[in-house]
Write an enzyme that holds these catalytic residues in place. Structure first.
Site, PDB file in Angstrom:
ATOM      1  N   ASP A  61       0.768  -1.239   0.000  1.00 31.58           N
ATOM      2  CA  ASP A  61       0.000   0.000   0.000  1.00 31.58           C
ATOM      3  C   ASP A  61       0.804   1.298   0.000  1.00 31.58           C
ATOM      4  OD1 ASP A  61      -2.441   1.455   0.054  1.00 31.58           O
ATOM      5  OD2 ASP A  61      -2.252   1.711   2.213  1.00 31.58           O
ATOM      6  N   CYS A 120     -20.632  -0.366 -10.974  1.00 32.12           N
ATOM      7  CA  CYS A 120     -19.861   0.408  -9.990  1.00 32.12           C
ATOM      8  C   CYS A 120     -20.024   1.908 -10.258  1.00 32.12           C
ATOM      9  CB  CYS A 120     -18.387   0.004  -9.990  1.00 32.12           C
ATOM     10  SG  CYS A 120     -17.642  -0.018 -11.628  1.00 32.12           S
TER      11      CYS A 120
HETATM   12  C1  B12 Z   1      -4.205   6.604  -3.261  1.00 33.42           C
HETATM   13  C2  B12 Z   1      -5.030   5.371  -2.982  1.00 33.42           C
HETATM   14  C3  B12 Z   1      -6.391   5.545  -2.773  1.00 33.42           C
HETATM   15  C4  B12 Z   1      -7.102   6.872  -3.063  1.00 33.42           C
HETATM   16  C5  B12 Z   1      -7.261   7.015  -4.585  1.00 33.42           C
HETATM   17  C6  B12 Z   1      -7.880   5.768  -5.250  1.00 33.42           C
HETATM   18  C7  B12 Z   1      -7.650   5.651  -6.727  1.00 33.42           C
HETATM   19  N1  B12 Z   1      -8.564   4.996  -7.400  1.00 33.42           N
HETATM   20  O1  B12 Z   1      -6.643   6.124  -7.242  1.00 33.42           O
HETATM   21  C8  B12 Z   1      -8.410   6.701  -2.245  1.00 33.42           C
HETATM   22  C9  B12 Z   1      -8.220   7.271  -0.853  1.00 33.42           C
HETATM   23  C10 B12 Z   1      -9.646   7.336  -2.874  1.00 33.42           C
HETATM   24  C11 B12 Z   1      -8.497   5.180  -2.155  1.00 33.42           C
HETATM   25  C12 B12 Z   1      -9.683   4.495  -1.960  1.00 33.42           C
HETATM   26  C13 B12 Z   1      -9.771   3.102  -1.853  1.00 33.42           C
HETATM   27  N2  B12 Z   1      -8.735   2.258  -1.739  1.00 33.42           N
HETATM   28 CO1  B12 Z   1      -6.877   2.774  -2.019  1.00 33.42          CO
HETATM   29  N3  B12 Z   1      -5.065   3.056  -2.513  1.00 33.42           N
HETATM   30  C14 B12 Z   1      -4.441   4.104  -2.931  1.00 33.42           C
HETATM   31  C15 B12 Z   1      -2.982   3.739  -3.264  1.00 33.42           C
HETATM   32  C16 B12 Z   1      -2.094   4.117  -2.081  1.00 33.42           C
HETATM   33  C17 B12 Z   1      -2.443   4.365  -4.559  1.00 33.42           C
HETATM   34  C18 B12 Z   1      -3.403   4.218  -5.762  1.00 33.42           C
HETATM   35  C19 B12 Z   1      -2.900   4.998  -6.930  1.00 33.42           C
HETATM   36  O2  B12 Z   1      -1.758   4.879  -7.333  1.00 33.42           O
HETATM   37  N4  B12 Z   1      -3.769   5.834  -7.513  1.00 33.42           N
HETATM   38  C20 B12 Z   1      -3.435   6.583  -8.677  1.00 33.42           C
HETATM   39  C21 B12 Z   1      -4.271   6.004  -9.818  1.00 33.42           C
HETATM   40  C22 B12 Z   1      -3.937   6.735 -11.114  1.00 33.42           C
HETATM   41  O3  B12 Z   1      -3.885   4.663  -9.870  1.00 33.42           O
HETATM   42  P1  B12 Z   1      -4.910   3.441  -9.750  1.00 33.42           P
HETATM   43  O4  B12 Z   1      -6.239   3.869  -9.334  1.00 33.42           O
HETATM   44  O5  B12 Z   1      -4.272   2.350  -8.974  1.00 33.42           O
HETATM   45  O6  B12 Z   1      -5.048   3.160 -11.293  1.00 33.42           O
HETATM   46  C23 B12 Z   1      -4.226   2.304 -12.007  1.00 33.42           C
HETATM   47  C24 B12 Z   1      -5.123   1.300 -12.756  1.00 33.42           C
HETATM   48  O7  B12 Z   1      -6.465   1.781 -12.715  1.00 33.42           O
HETATM   49  C25 B12 Z   1      -4.518   1.271 -14.133  1.00 33.42           C
HETATM   50  N5  B12 Z   1      -5.352   1.761 -15.222  1.00 33.42           N
HETATM   51  C26 B12 Z   1      -5.629   3.015 -15.490  1.00 33.42           C
HETATM   52  N6  B12 Z   1      -6.327   3.118 -16.600  1.00 33.42           N
HETATM   53  C27 B12 Z   1      -6.498   1.891 -17.077  1.00 33.42           C
HETATM   54  C28 B12 Z   1      -7.147   1.446 -18.199  1.00 33.42           C
HETATM   55  C29 B12 Z   1      -7.189   0.086 -18.435  1.00 33.42           C
HETATM   56  C30 B12 Z   1      -7.879  -0.391 -19.657  1.00 33.42           C
HETATM   57  C31 B12 Z   1      -6.581  -0.788 -17.510  1.00 33.42           C
HETATM   58  C32 B12 Z   1      -6.626  -2.253 -17.752  1.00 33.42           C
HETATM   59  C33 B12 Z   1      -5.914  -0.301 -16.367  1.00 33.42           C
HETATM   60  C34 B12 Z   1      -5.889   1.029 -16.171  1.00 33.42           C
HETATM   61  O8  B12 Z   1      -3.429   2.164 -14.168  1.00 33.42           O
HETATM   62  C35 B12 Z   1      -3.549   3.120 -13.124  1.00 33.42           C
HETATM   63  C36 B12 Z   1      -2.171   3.649 -12.868  1.00 33.42           C
HETATM   64  O9  B12 Z   1      -1.289   2.563 -12.614  1.00 33.42           O
HETATM   65  C37 B12 Z   1      -3.095   2.180  -3.444  1.00 33.42           C
HETATM   66  C38 B12 Z   1      -1.828   1.397  -3.121  1.00 33.42           C
HETATM   67  C39 B12 Z   1      -0.793   1.529  -4.234  1.00 33.42           C
HETATM   68  N7  B12 Z   1       0.403   1.883  -3.875  1.00 33.42           N
HETATM   69  O10 B12 Z   1      -1.121   1.319  -5.399  1.00 33.42           O
HETATM   70  C40 B12 Z   1      -4.290   1.834  -2.510  1.00 33.42           C
HETATM   71  C41 B12 Z   1      -5.234   0.726  -2.975  1.00 33.42           C
HETATM   72  C42 B12 Z   1      -5.545   0.979  -4.415  1.00 33.42           C
HETATM   73  N8  B12 Z   1      -6.438   0.966  -2.191  1.00 33.42           N
HETATM   74  C43 B12 Z   1      -7.083  -0.099  -1.858  1.00 33.42           C
HETATM   75  C44 B12 Z   1      -8.371  -0.114  -1.265  1.00 33.42           C
HETATM   76  C45 B12 Z   1      -8.815  -1.422  -0.604  1.00 33.42           C
HETATM   77  C46 B12 Z   1      -9.182   1.025  -1.335  1.00 33.42           C
HETATM   78  C47 B12 Z   1     -10.693   1.103  -1.022  1.00 33.42           C
HETATM   79  C48 B12 Z   1     -11.491  -0.123  -1.475  1.00 33.42           C
HETATM   80  C49 B12 Z   1     -10.858   1.355   0.503  1.00 33.42           C
HETATM   81  C50 B12 Z   1     -12.294   1.546   0.974  1.00 33.42           C
HETATM   82  N9  B12 Z   1     -13.135   0.524   0.991  1.00 33.42           N
HETATM   83  O11 B12 Z   1     -12.645   2.636   1.391  1.00 33.42           O
HETATM   84  C51 B12 Z   1     -11.082   2.387  -1.807  1.00 33.42           C
HETATM   85  C52 B12 Z   1     -11.512   2.060  -3.248  1.00 33.42           C
HETATM   86  C53 B12 Z   1     -11.823   3.273  -4.076  1.00 33.42           C
HETATM   87  C54 B12 Z   1     -11.535   3.041  -5.559  1.00 33.42           C
HETATM   88  N10 B12 Z   1     -12.588   2.898  -6.357  1.00 33.42           N
HETATM   89  O12 B12 Z   1     -10.350   3.016  -5.960  1.00 33.42           O
HETATM   90  C55 B12 Z   1      -6.352  -1.349  -2.315  1.00 33.42           C
HETATM   91  C56 B12 Z   1      -7.105  -1.893  -3.530  1.00 33.42           C
HETATM   92  C57 B12 Z   1      -7.071  -3.395  -3.667  1.00 33.42           C
HETATM   93  C58 B12 Z   1      -7.761  -3.802  -4.955  1.00 33.42           C
HETATM   94  N11 B12 Z   1      -8.268  -5.014  -4.959  1.00 33.42           N
HETATM   95  O13 B12 Z   1      -7.810  -3.052  -5.914  1.00 33.42           O
HETATM   96  C59 B12 Z   1      -4.904  -0.783  -2.648  1.00 33.42           C
HETATM   97  C60 B12 Z   1      -4.208  -1.458  -3.821  1.00 33.42           C
HETATM   98  C61 B12 Z   1      -4.087  -0.945  -1.350  1.00 33.42           C
HETATM   99  C62 B12 Z   1      -3.593  -2.371  -1.159  1.00 33.42           C
HETATM  100  N12 B12 Z   1      -2.304  -2.558  -1.121  1.00 33.42           N
HETATM  101  O14 B12 Z   1      -4.336  -3.329  -1.055  1.00 33.42           O
HETATM  102  N13 B12 Z   1      -7.285   4.601  -2.330  1.00 33.42           N
HETATM  103  S1  SF4 Z   2     -17.639  -5.887 -13.394  1.00 28.33           S
HETATM  104 FE1  SF4 Z   2     -16.364  -4.096 -13.802  1.00 28.33          FE
HETATM  105  S2  SF4 Z   2     -17.823  -2.519 -14.416  1.00 28.33           S
HETATM  106 FE2  SF4 Z   2     -19.006  -4.121 -13.365  1.00 28.33          FE
HETATM  107  S3  SF4 Z   2     -19.129  -3.445 -11.219  1.00 28.33           S
HETATM  108 FE3  SF4 Z   2     -17.337  -4.827 -11.412  1.00 28.33          FE
HETATM  109  S4  SF4 Z   2     -15.638  -3.364 -11.792  1.00 28.33           S
HETATM  110 FE4  SF4 Z   2     -17.506  -2.265 -12.217  1.00 28.33          FE
END
Ligand code: B12
Ligand code: SF4
Ligand code: SF4
Length: 348
Positions: free
Chosen positions: A130, A190
């Protein structure tokens, strides 16, 4: 190294990961993250809100080789934390990951063990859960540890959305696994379920709108525009997770450490307002909730009371409105106003 030896090594590491207590272990090649640009855009647009640490070390976050020189493989690990359904009343909601102990502690121990094993193979490692500078979900997607859902949550066909992720960066070259592919199809559940429209487009969450951010990471006042939508959620939000049809396969975590801790669900919202610092620290000992401290927790409780409370809650809220902490006082006052307004409307 000979290909069959490589495969044997991968199988052995997977077996060790299972022995350390991980449910999933897959391998991705260390390289610039596939969606690094999506992260850079997200930060450039300010969608990380006040999480200043998401702005730092951008080069490192985009490429694990910047974190560990010579890094060849990202070992992606997953742990099922599904604690089942809510054990008690529905007066308030807490995100499932926080129903018991803080996962950072337990998973850190497991990573340490696996690292020790990898050292015996001659590897140099860095491990994270994380809080490290790693785009965890991007590498998990590359490694075929599920796929990245439209909610941005990583989904696995067997465990649904209820997975913690962790990873070990290693100098060992382990053959990469194949991606699993995107299985969201035409579903948009979602996006439709999100109370604050925080999933601004598929795979993009504007953290500033996300209830998880607003109630946990945000240290300030909760913006008025989101307070009603927060409803009775007092710590985090699971709506985009519970909406996901892939959770029909979810199975209870084997880890008792993640099952609901009764003490956390024994209270009423109003009870929480009487918590002093010491009670707060005792009730939430080892829980991730402790991290937001009493004043931010009570801020959230006031918002939930404002949304669901009755005139019976007014005396406790009026006392909280005098709290020496301005964050609590301001949200309590808001809650009083909301209850009075609802009551007036229902009397009229
Ligand atoms: C900052 C953070 C948050 C922030 C921002 C969330 C976000 N979506 O960015 C906040 C506080 C809102 C948050 C909330 C939650 N979080 Co959080 N968070 C993080 C953290 C520390 C960084 C995430 C990050 O880099 N965000 C920046 C964005 C740009 O990155 P990303 O969302 O991960 O997106 C990547 C993918 O989506 C992918 N991607 C983007 N576009 C596309 C397009 C395609 C086609 C594909 C295939 C992929 C793809 O590339 C992106 C960049 O790498 C991670 C741990 C980590 N170091 O990764 C935990 C993490 C994501 N969190 C986690 C959790 C559990 C949660 C919550 C469920 C907690 C809760 N119940 O309240 C919520 C879920 C909200 C949500 N819908 O994401 C878990 C998720 C586990 C999982 N199964 O995904 C993580 C991985 C922590 C862990 N080690 O377990 N979180
Ligand atoms: S299957 Fe994909 S689009 Fe549907 S609720 Fe789950 S994450 Fe969202
Ligand atoms: S955690 Fe809640 S507020 Fe955040 S994106 Fe998911 S449904 Fe929306």
């Amino acid at each position: 190294m000979h290909a069959s030896l490589d495969i044997a090594l991968a199988a052995e590491i997977r077996a060790q990961a299972t022995a350390c207590g991980f449910d999933l272990c897959r391998f991705a090649k260390a390289r610039r993250a596939t969606h690094a640009d999506a992260y850079l855009e997200w930060v450039a647009e300010g969608q990380h809100g006040d999480m200043a640490w998401m702005e730092r070390n951008q080069d490192r976050r985009c490429d694990p080789r910047e974190v560990l020189p010579g890094c060849a493989t990202v070992i992606c690990l997953g742990l099922n934390y599904f604690p089942g359904e809510s054990p008690g009343h529905d007066d308030y909601r807490i995100a499932r990951y926080a129903w018991n102990d803080d996962y950072h502690d337990g998973i850190g121990e497991r990573l340490k063990k696996l690292d020790a094993y990898l050292q015996t193979l001659g590897g140099t490692q860095r491990y994270y859960v994380d809080t490290g500078p790693v785009l965890e979900r991007d590498f998990a997607t590359d490694a075929g540890l599920g796929w990245n859902g439209k909610s941005t949550v990583q989904i696995h066909r067997q465990f649904g959305t209820w997975l913690f992720l962790a990873e070990i960066l290693t100098t060992l070259a382990i053959p990469a696994d194949e991606p699993f592919g995107d299985h969201c199809g035409k579903c948009t559940r979602c996006l439709d379920a999100c109370p604050t429209q925080a999933i601004v487009s598929p795979h993009r969450v504007d953290a500033r709108r996300c209830i998880s951010y607003l109630t946990i990471e945000n240290k300030e006042s909760i913006p008025l525009e989101f307070r009603r939508a927060i409803g009775h959620r007092i710590y985090g939000c699971d709506d985009c997770l519970t909406a996901c049809p892939w959770n029909r396969f979810a199975q209870m975590s084997n880890e008792i450490q993640f099952h609901a801790r009764e003490e956390i669900f024994r209270h009423s919202l109003r009870d929480f307002l009487n918590f002093d610092d010491e009670t707060f620290r005792r009730v939430f000992a080892k829980s991730p909730i402790k991290r937001i401290k009493r004043h931010r927790f009570l801020r959230n409780v006031c918002v939930a009371l404002g949304n669901t409370g009755t005139p019976d809650d007014l005396p406790a809220l009026q006392r909280a409105a005098q709290d020496e902490d301005p964050l609590i006082a301001e949200h309590a006052l808001w809650a009083v106003g909301e209850i009075e307004e609802r009551h007036k409307t229902s009397e009229a």
